[in-house]
Structures are given as C-alpha cells and as structure tokens.
Design a protein around this motif. Structure first.
Motif, PDB file in Angstrom:
ATOM      1  N   ASN A 160       0.732  -1.204   0.049  1.00  0.00           N
ATOM      2  CA  ASN A 160      -0.013  -0.107   0.074  1.00  0.00           C
ATOM      3  C   ASN A 160       0.990   1.457   0.000  1.00  0.00           C
ATOM      4  OD1 ASN A 160      -2.240  -1.732   0.106  1.00  0.00           O
ATOM      5  ND2 ASN A 160      -2.321  -1.603   2.439  1.00  0.00           N
ATOM      6  N   PRO A 161       1.729   1.508  -0.801  1.00  0.00           N
ATOM      7  CA  PRO A 161       2.785   2.562  -0.923  1.00  0.00           C
ATOM      8  C   PRO A 161       1.937   3.715  -1.342  1.00  0.00           C
ATOM      9  CG  PRO A 161       3.287   1.296  -2.907  1.00  0.00           C
ATOM     10  CD  PRO A 161       2.408   0.355  -2.034  1.00  0.00           C
ATOM     11  N   VAL A 162       2.404   4.762  -0.747  1.00  0.00           N
ATOM     12  CA  VAL A 162       1.504   6.465  -1.333  1.00  0.00           C
ATOM     13  C   VAL A 162       2.903   7.315  -1.156  1.00  0.00           C
ATOM     14  CG1 VAL A 162       0.178   8.196  -0.668  1.00  0.00           C
ATOM     15  CG2 VAL A 162      -0.407   5.631  -0.165  1.00  0.00           C
ATOM     16  N   ILE A 163       3.068   8.055  -2.279  1.00  0.00           N
ATOM     17  CA  ILE A 163       3.899   9.210  -2.146  1.00  0.00           C
ATOM     18  C   ILE A 163       3.605  10.192  -1.471  1.00  0.00           C
ATOM     19  CG2 ILE A 163       5.101  11.074  -3.742  1.00  0.00           C
ATOM     20  CD1 ILE A 163       5.498   8.913  -6.017  1.00  0.00           C
ATOM     21  N   THR A 164       4.189  10.852  -0.511  1.00  0.00           N
ATOM     22  CA  THR A 164       3.824  12.041   0.356  1.00  0.00           C
ATOM     23  C   THR A 164       4.507  13.178  -0.114  1.00  0.00           C
ATOM     24  OG1 THR A 164       5.874  11.449   1.667  1.00  0.00           O
ATOM     25  CG2 THR A 164       3.668  10.587   2.483  1.00  0.00           C
ATOM     26  N   HIS A 165       5.594  13.178  -0.752  1.00  0.00           N
ATOM     27  CA  HIS A 165       6.191  14.391  -1.347  1.00  0.00           C
ATOM     28  C   HIS A 165       7.275  14.031  -2.481  1.00  0.00           C
ATOM     29  CE1 HIS A 165       8.501  13.374   2.374  1.00  0.00           C
ATOM     30  NE2 HIS A 165       9.665  13.921   1.410  1.00  0.00           N
ATOM     31  N   LYS A 166       7.404  15.041  -3.387  1.00  0.00           N
ATOM     32  CA  LYS A 166       8.274  14.601  -4.417  1.00  0.00           C
ATOM     33  C   LYS A 166       9.070  16.071  -5.037  1.00  0.00           C
ATOM     34  CE  LYS A 166       3.855  15.228  -6.697  1.00  0.00           C
ATOM     35  NZ  LYS A 166       2.504  14.587  -7.009  1.00  0.00           N
ATOM     36  N   ASN A 167      10.340  15.784  -5.572  1.00  0.00           N
ATOM     37  CA  ASN A 167      10.962  16.918  -5.952  1.00  0.00           C
ATOM     38  C   ASN A 167      11.984  16.702  -7.205  1.00  0.00           C
ATOM     39  OD1 ASN A 167      10.985  19.602  -4.407  1.00  0.00           O
ATOM     40  ND2 ASN A 167      11.120  18.068  -2.707  1.00  0.00           N
ATOM     41  N   GLY A 168      12.185  17.734  -7.856  1.00  0.00           N
ATOM     42  CA  GLY A 168      12.874  17.567  -8.971  1.00  0.00           C
ATOM     43  C   GLY A 168      12.559  16.681 -10.198  1.00  0.00           C
ATOM     44  N   GLU A 169      13.355  16.454 -11.108  1.00  0.00           N
ATOM     45  CA  GLU A 169      13.155  15.634 -12.493  1.00  0.00           C
ATOM     46  C   GLU A 169      14.522  15.157 -12.773  1.00  0.00           C
ATOM     47  OE1 GLU A 169      10.193  17.775 -15.190  1.00  0.00           O
ATOM     48  OE2 GLU A 169      12.095  17.447 -16.539  1.00  0.00           O
ATOM     49  N   ARG A 202       5.399  -6.187   5.821  1.00  0.00           N
ATOM     50  CA  ARG A 202       4.199  -7.627   5.497  1.00  0.00           C
ATOM     51  C   ARG A 202       3.595  -7.732   6.792  1.00  0.00           C
ATOM     52  NH1 ARG A 202       6.998 -13.039   4.552  1.00  0.00           N
ATOM     53  NH2 ARG A 202       8.313 -11.971   2.749  1.00  0.00           N
ATOM     54  N   ASP A 203       3.926  -7.185   7.817  1.00  0.00           N
ATOM     55  CA  ASP A 203       3.287  -7.285   8.892  1.00  0.00           C
ATOM     56  C   ASP A 203       2.231  -6.178   9.210  1.00  0.00           C
ATOM     57  OD1 ASP A 203       4.230 -10.008   9.470  1.00  0.00           O
ATOM     58  OD2 ASP A 203       5.879  -8.561  10.112  1.00  0.00           O
ATOM     59  N   GLY A 204       2.040  -5.425   8.213  1.00  0.00           N
ATOM     60  CA  GLY A 204       1.026  -3.986   8.607  1.00  0.00           C
ATOM     61  C   GLY A 204       1.906  -3.037   9.173  1.00  0.00           C
ATOM     62  N   ASN A 205       2.918  -3.315   9.651  1.00  0.00           N
ATOM     63  CA  ASN A 205       3.780  -1.967  10.446  1.00  0.00           C
ATOM     64  C   ASN A 205       3.827  -0.834   9.240  1.00  0.00           C
ATOM     65  OD1 ASN A 205       3.965  -3.384  12.972  1.00  0.00           O
ATOM     66  ND2 ASN A 205       5.572  -4.611  11.533  1.00  0.00           N
ATOM     67  N   THR A 206       3.472   0.627   9.881  1.00  0.00           N
ATOM     68  CA  THR A 206       3.474   1.408   8.883  1.00  0.00           C
ATOM     69  C   THR A 206       5.177   2.090   8.774  1.00  0.00           C
ATOM     70  OG1 THR A 206       1.295   2.299   9.598  1.00  0.00           O
ATOM     71  CG2 THR A 206       2.809   4.135   8.549  1.00  0.00           C
ATOM     72  N   LYS A 207       5.365   2.306   7.725  1.00  0.00           N
ATOM     73  CA  LYS A 207       6.833   2.864   7.569  1.00  0.00           C
ATOM     74  C   LYS A 207       6.970   3.931   6.599  1.00  0.00           C
ATOM     75  CE  LYS A 207       8.672  -1.346   9.034  1.00  0.00           C
ATOM     76  NZ  LYS A 207       9.660  -1.375  10.071  1.00  0.00           N
ATOM     77  N   SER A 208       7.930   4.490   6.720  1.00  0.00           N
ATOM     78  CA  SER A 208       8.337   5.654   5.624  1.00  0.00           C
ATOM     79  C   SER A 208       9.708   5.785   5.130  1.00  0.00           C
ATOM     80  CB  SER A 208       7.917   7.252   6.251  1.00  0.00           C
ATOM     81  OG  SER A 208       8.830   7.387   7.331  1.00  0.00           O
ATOM     82  N   LEU A 209       9.807   6.142   4.087  1.00  0.00           N
ATOM     83  CA  LEU A 209      11.121   6.188   3.257  1.00  0.00           C
ATOM     84  C   LEU A 209      11.261   7.385   2.416  1.00  0.00           C
ATOM     85  CD1 LEU A 209      13.127   3.371   2.524  1.00  0.00           C
ATOM     86  CD2 LEU A 209      12.221   3.977   0.294  1.00  0.00           C
ATOM     87  N   GLU A 210      12.657   8.128   2.715  1.00  0.00           N
ATOM     88  CA  GLU A 210      12.992   8.830   1.513  1.00  0.00           C
ATOM     89  C   GLU A 210      13.773   8.304   0.267  1.00  0.00           C
ATOM     90  OE1 GLU A 210      12.325  12.207   1.773  1.00  0.00           O
ATOM     91  OE2 GLU A 210      10.977  11.676   3.666  1.00  0.00           O
ATOM     92  N   ILE A 267      11.841  11.447  -3.626  1.00  0.00           N
ATOM     93  CA  ILE A 267      10.462  11.268  -3.349  1.00  0.00           C
ATOM     94  C   ILE A 267      10.224  10.737  -1.909  1.00  0.00           C
ATOM     95  CG2 ILE A 267       9.197  10.707  -5.578  1.00  0.00           C
ATOM     96  CD1 ILE A 267       9.431   7.578  -4.840  1.00  0.00           C
ATOM     97  N   GLY A 268       9.256  11.099  -1.174  1.00  0.00           N
ATOM     98  CA  GLY A 268       9.031  10.533   0.303  1.00  0.00           C
ATOM     99  C   GLY A 268       7.945   9.465  -0.076  1.00  0.00           C
ATOM    100  N   LEU A 284      16.593   4.049  -6.703  1.00  0.00           N
ATOM    101  CA  LEU A 284      15.625   3.500  -5.741  1.00  0.00           C
ATOM    102  C   LEU A 284      14.347   4.423  -6.042  1.00  0.00           C
ATOM    103  CD1 LEU A 284      14.156   1.731  -3.606  1.00  0.00           C
ATOM    104  CD2 LEU A 284      15.181   3.234  -1.893  1.00  0.00           C
ATOM    105  N   SER A 285      14.340   5.814  -6.265  1.00  0.00           N
ATOM    106  CA  SER A 285      13.332   6.642  -6.452  1.00  0.00           C
ATOM    107  C   SER A 285      12.579   6.090  -7.719  1.00  0.00           C
ATOM    108  CB  SER A 285      13.724   8.060  -6.501  1.00  0.00           C
ATOM    109  OG  SER A 285      12.863   8.913  -6.847  1.00  0.00           O
ATOM    110  N   ILE A 286      13.387   6.090  -8.887  1.00  0.00           N
ATOM    111  CA  ILE A 286      12.938   5.710 -10.119  1.00  0.00           C
ATOM    112  C   ILE A 286      12.376   4.385 -10.007  1.00  0.00           C
ATOM    113  CG2 ILE A 286      13.512   4.966 -12.345  1.00  0.00           C
ATOM    114  CD1 ILE A 286      16.135   7.112 -11.884  1.00  0.00           C
ATOM    115  N   ALA A 287      12.886   3.407  -9.245  1.00  0.00           N
ATOM    116  CA  ALA A 287      12.055   2.180  -9.406  1.00  0.00           C
ATOM    117  C   ALA A 287      10.804   2.007  -8.531  1.00  0.00           C
ATOM    118  CB  ALA A 287      13.043   1.065  -8.583  1.00  0.00           C
ATOM    119  N   ILE A 288      10.803   2.784  -7.297  1.00  0.00           N
ATOM    120  CA  ILE A 288       9.357   2.823  -7.140  1.00  0.00           C
ATOM    121  C   ILE A 288       8.410   3.470  -7.664  1.00  0.00           C
ATOM    122  CG2 ILE A 288       8.285   4.086  -4.655  1.00  0.00           C
ATOM    123  CD1 ILE A 288      11.025   3.888  -3.148  1.00  0.00           C
ATOM    124  N   GLN A 289       8.818   4.669  -8.300  1.00  0.00           N
ATOM    125  CA  GLN A 289       7.816   5.424  -9.074  1.00  0.00           C
ATOM    126  C   GLN A 289       7.308   4.494 -10.314  1.00  0.00           C
ATOM    127  OE1 GLN A 289       8.828   9.802  -9.987  1.00  0.00           O
ATOM    128  NE2 GLN A 289      10.682   9.100  -8.929  1.00  0.00           N
TER     129      GLN A 289
END
Ligand code: Y12
Ligand code: CO
Length: 174
Positions: free
Chosen positions: A79-88, A118-126, A111-112, A131-136
């Motif tokens: 259930n990933p969601v982008i919270t913020h994004k910058n640049g190109e 997998r256990d439902g714990n909430t995480k965040s990542l910058e 991106i953030g 990695l940024s390209i792959a996530i998008q």
C-alpha cells in the motif's frame, strides 16, 4: 506459490491493484514467491500485478555500489503512497513485463513514500537515485500504467512495431 511474469500486451497489466487489508500467510507466500522470480529474471523491481495478482504490493532490490544485489537490500512495500516529490530525472527504464525494450522516462528525482511492511507496520522512506525511479515505476504498475504508456505518440508507434516484430521472431524460433 508458482508464479510467472505477465508480459505486454496482456490486458491484466492494465488492472488497478487493490489495497491490501489482510497481512496474512497468503500475502507472505506471495512476497516469498515474488523474490526468487525477480532474482531469476534479473529484475530490480517487481509489482504483484506483474505476476497476475492485483494487490498493492511491490518488491525492490537495488544493487549496491559494487553492483551486488543482496537479500539484505530487499524492500517490500505494501500500500505505498508518495507523500512528497521533488526535481526531475531521466533514466533509461526497462521492465520484466516488456522484455528487451528500454526507453528514456522522466521521473521525480527524490520522493517520500509511506507504506506498510508484510506485517502491516507503517513505514516511511526518503528515496533518490535508482530506488526513487524504481518505486515510481512500480507505483505506476499498481495503477495499470507501463513505462511505454509515457512515451510520446511517435515513439510509442515505433515501439509497437518493433515489439510486434520481436514477438513474431520469438514465436518463429520455437
Ligand atoms: C529503473 C528503471 C526501471 C525499474 C523497474 C524494474 N525493472 C526491472 O527490474 C527490469 C528488469 C529487466 C531484466 C531483464 O533481464 C532479463 O529478463 C533476463 C531485461 O532483459 C530482457 O528482457 C532481455 C529487461 C528488464 C527500476 C529501476
Ligand atoms: Co515494470
């Protein structure tokens, strides 16, 4: 769980993936089966829809500075969601669902992301770099979007012609 990569032009890849509500053995089995498949096929990112499962699940395994891909760098995002994004940034992307084709695609540079493990714990990542390209790229899969859908009209037409030719040659060589 035996999984296979779904390839373009399979309509399954156009499906919008659904939010994961249950962090159970079935989800764990899916994740555990996606990882070896991604490794066998030299992938660095894989969304569940690419194995025919329309759930908001992706795995990422970016090689380190010495180009080594190790399970310790495996990231599972539910259930990933982008919270913020910058640049190109522009990168020549490839996709296991569109074999042998690579195209320059523009993405956000950094991106953030909020997600669950997998256990439902909430995480965040910058994320930045690959990695940024792959996530998008994988997030697009969850919306039924492929990197080739982002190409300008003329480039897409050229792609379709070349891809059709590739599929025909593959069929004839069997
Ligand atoms: C940057 C750009 C795109 C991504 C998304 C994840 N993409 C992949 O993991 C692509 C993998 C890939 C692997 C291939 O090798 C084999 O299939 C053996 C490949 O080569 C062929 O199709 C012949 C193409 C793509 C992340 C970061
Ligand atoms: Co892909």
């Amino acid at each position: 769980m035996k999984l296979n990569i779904v390839t373009y032009p399979d309509k399954k890849l156009k499906e919008i993936s659904q939010k994961v509500e249950r962090f159970d053995a079935e989800l764990h089995d899916l994740l555990d089966s996606m990882y070896p498949l991604m490794m066998e096929t030299n992938g660095i990112g894989l969304a569940a829809i690419q194995v025919g499962v329309a759930k908001r699940v992706m795995i990422l395994n970016i090689p380190d500075d010495e180009d080594i891909q190790s399970v310790e760098y495996l990231i599972e995002m539910i259930n990933p969601v982008i919270t913020h994004k910058n640049g190109e940034t522009v990168y020549q992307e490839g996709c296991l669902s569109v074999p042998t084709f690579y195209e320059d695609i523009t993405r956000y540079e950094t991106i953030g992301v909020n997600f669950q493990d997998r256990d439902g714990n909430t995480k965040s990542l910058e994320a930045d770099g690959l990695l940024s390209i792959a996530i998008q790229h994988e997030l697009d899969h969850l919306e039924g979007v492929l990197f080739i859908d982002k190409l300008p009209y003329s480039r897409r037409k050229k792609f379709e012609k070349e891809y059709k030719k590739m599929l025909k040659e593959k069929k004839n060589s069997k």
